[in-house]
Design a protein around this motif. Structure first.
Motif, PDB file in Angstrom:
ATOM      1  N   VAL A  11      38.929  11.726  62.740  1.00  0.00           N
ATOM      2  CA  VAL A  11      38.311  10.861  63.748  1.00  0.00           C
ATOM      3  C   VAL A  11      37.479   9.770  63.084  1.00  0.00           C
ATOM      4  N   ILE A  12      36.661  10.169  62.088  1.00  0.00           N
ATOM      5  CA  ILE A  12      35.830   9.179  61.399  1.00  0.00           C
ATOM      6  C   ILE A  12      36.702   8.169  60.659  1.00  0.00           C
ATOM      7  N   GLY A  13      37.740   8.686  59.964  1.00  0.00           N
ATOM      8  CA  GLY A  13      38.640   7.783  59.255  1.00  0.00           C
ATOM      9  C   GLY A  13      39.359   6.832  60.193  1.00  0.00           C
ATOM     10  N   GLY A  14      39.786   7.325  61.338  1.00  0.00           N
ATOM     11  CA  GLY A  14      40.448   6.460  62.310  1.00  0.00           C
ATOM     12  C   GLY A  14      39.519   5.394  62.863  1.00  0.00           C
ATOM     13  N   ALA A  15      38.253   5.782  63.121  1.00  0.00           N
ATOM     14  CA  ALA A  15      37.286   4.801  63.631  1.00  0.00           C
ATOM     15  C   ALA A  15      37.005   3.720  62.603  1.00  0.00           C
ATOM     16  N   LEU A  16      36.861   4.129  61.324  1.00  0.00           N
ATOM     17  CA  LEU A  16      36.629   3.141  60.272  1.00  0.00           C
ATOM     18  C   LEU A  16      37.835   2.220  60.109  1.00  0.00           C
ATOM     19  N   ALA A  17      39.037   2.795  60.176  1.00  0.00           N
ATOM     20  CA  ALA A  17      40.240   1.967  60.068  1.00  0.00           C
ATOM     21  C   ALA A  17      40.332   0.970  61.220  1.00  0.00           C
ATOM     22  N   LEU A  18      39.951   1.404  62.420  1.00  0.00           N
ATOM     23  CA  LEU A  18      39.978   0.507  63.575  1.00  0.00           C
ATOM     24  C   LEU A  18      38.970  -0.617  63.406  1.00  0.00           C
ATOM     25  N   LEU A  19      37.764  -0.280  62.942  1.00  0.00           N
ATOM     26  CA  LEU A  19      36.761  -1.314  62.722  1.00  0.00           C
ATOM     27  C   LEU A  19      37.209  -2.307  61.658  1.00  0.00           C
ATOM     28  N   LEU A  20      37.836  -1.804  60.577  1.00  0.00           N
ATOM     29  CA  LEU A  20      38.334  -2.687  59.531  1.00  0.00           C
ATOM     30  C   LEU A  20      39.431  -3.600  60.064  1.00  0.00           C
ATOM     31  N   ALA A  21      40.325  -3.043  60.874  1.00  0.00           N
ATOM     32  CA  ALA A  21      41.397  -3.856  61.448  1.00  0.00           C
ATOM     33  C   ALA A  21      40.835  -4.942  62.361  1.00  0.00           C
ATOM     34  N   LEU A  22      39.830  -4.588  63.176  1.00  0.00           N
ATOM     35  CA  LEU A  22      39.214  -5.587  64.049  1.00  0.00           C
ATOM     36  C   LEU A  22      38.505  -6.669  63.243  1.00  0.00           C
ATOM     37  N   ALA A  23      37.832  -6.266  62.148  1.00  0.00           N
ATOM     38  CA  ALA A  23      37.157  -7.253  61.308  1.00  0.00           C
ATOM     39  C   ALA A  23      38.159  -8.215  60.676  1.00  0.00           C
TER      40      ALA A  23
END
Length: 249
Positions: A11-23
């Motif tokens: 879950v944490i890894g997915g959230a970080l990946a999503l934030l990176l993709a949005l950035a």
């Protein structure tokens, strides 16, 4: 227990990946900004010199991202509170970021009041960019400004009357204008009698955030600018213990 930890890491890894993709998406998708101000009027000296704030008048603005999929629109009419909405994929909701800014400004004002009562008002003004520092950094600004303007794609139109509480600063700005003239569609009229900003203005800007970040990073890495920033950081770090002690007092 192991399965729970593994699920939490996913879950944490997915959230970080999503934030990176949005950035990354924000950096590579252009942002379009348009704003207009009519019958603007601002004449007010601040407690610690000229305080920059939005002048009274009729303001309208729109920020578009993802080719219009995300929009922020708003208006601030004279004598009325500002209203704005955030539009995402056809869904519109109220959006008022200035409420956060007012709270932050209130905290800064209370901090300045404590500094003034304690005889530290001069240090509170110490972080501001002085006219001498502006002149020292001007060669770097002059060389970087064209690149920044190209990265922003700014188009302006209007007439503004402006002035500062220090007439020499107004005169220096006029000298700068002679070296780096504004677009022919903008007319600036200096007022040497005191702080003032008024007139009509329209601004349209379309920029790629990654290009703007690159231009800003090149400017910050210039030796004179880098030394000035490092000096400001060291002064803030040196003042931090005194501010903490004053807050506890």
């Amino acid at each position: 227990m192991t399965a729970v930890l593994a699920g939490l890491f996913w879950v944490i890894g997915g959230a970080l990946a999503l934030l990176l993709a949005l950035a990354l998406l924000f950096m590579v998708v252009p942002v379009a900004v348009s704003a207009s101000g009519r019958e603007l009027s601002w004449v007010e000296p601040g407690d610690y010199g000229t305080v920059i704030r939005w002048p009274d008048g009729d303001w309208r603005w729109e920020v578009r991202w993802l080719f219009g999929l995300v929009r922020w629109t708003g208006a601030k009419m004279r004598g009325l509170p500002a209203e704005s909405r955030l539009h995402v994929a056809g869904i519109s909701v109220p959006f008022r970021p200035w409420a956060w800014m007012r709270r932050a400004a209130g905290r800064r004002k209370s901090s300045r009041t404590r500094d003034h009562r304690g005889g530290r008002a001069a240090r509170a003004r110490g972080g501001r960019l002085s006219l001498a520092e502006l002149r020292a950094l001007w060669p770097d600004v002059k060389e970087s400004l064209p690149e920044m303007m190209r990265s922003a794609g700014v188009r302006t139109d209007g007439t503004l009357v402006y002035g500062f509480d220090d007439p020499s600063l107004t005169g220096w700005c006029e000298a700068v204008r002679a070296v780096v003239p504004l677009p022919g569609t903008v007319t600036l009229v200096p007022d040497f009698t005191g702080p003032r900003l008024g007139g009509n203005l329209e601004v349209q800007m379309s920029f790629w955030p990654i290009r703007a970040a690159w231009a800003g990073g090149r400017f910050v890495m210039r030796p004179r600018v880098r030394r000035w920033l490092w000096r400001q950081i060291r002064q803030r770090l040196a003042q931090a213990p005194r501010r903490a002690a004053a807050a506890r007092a």
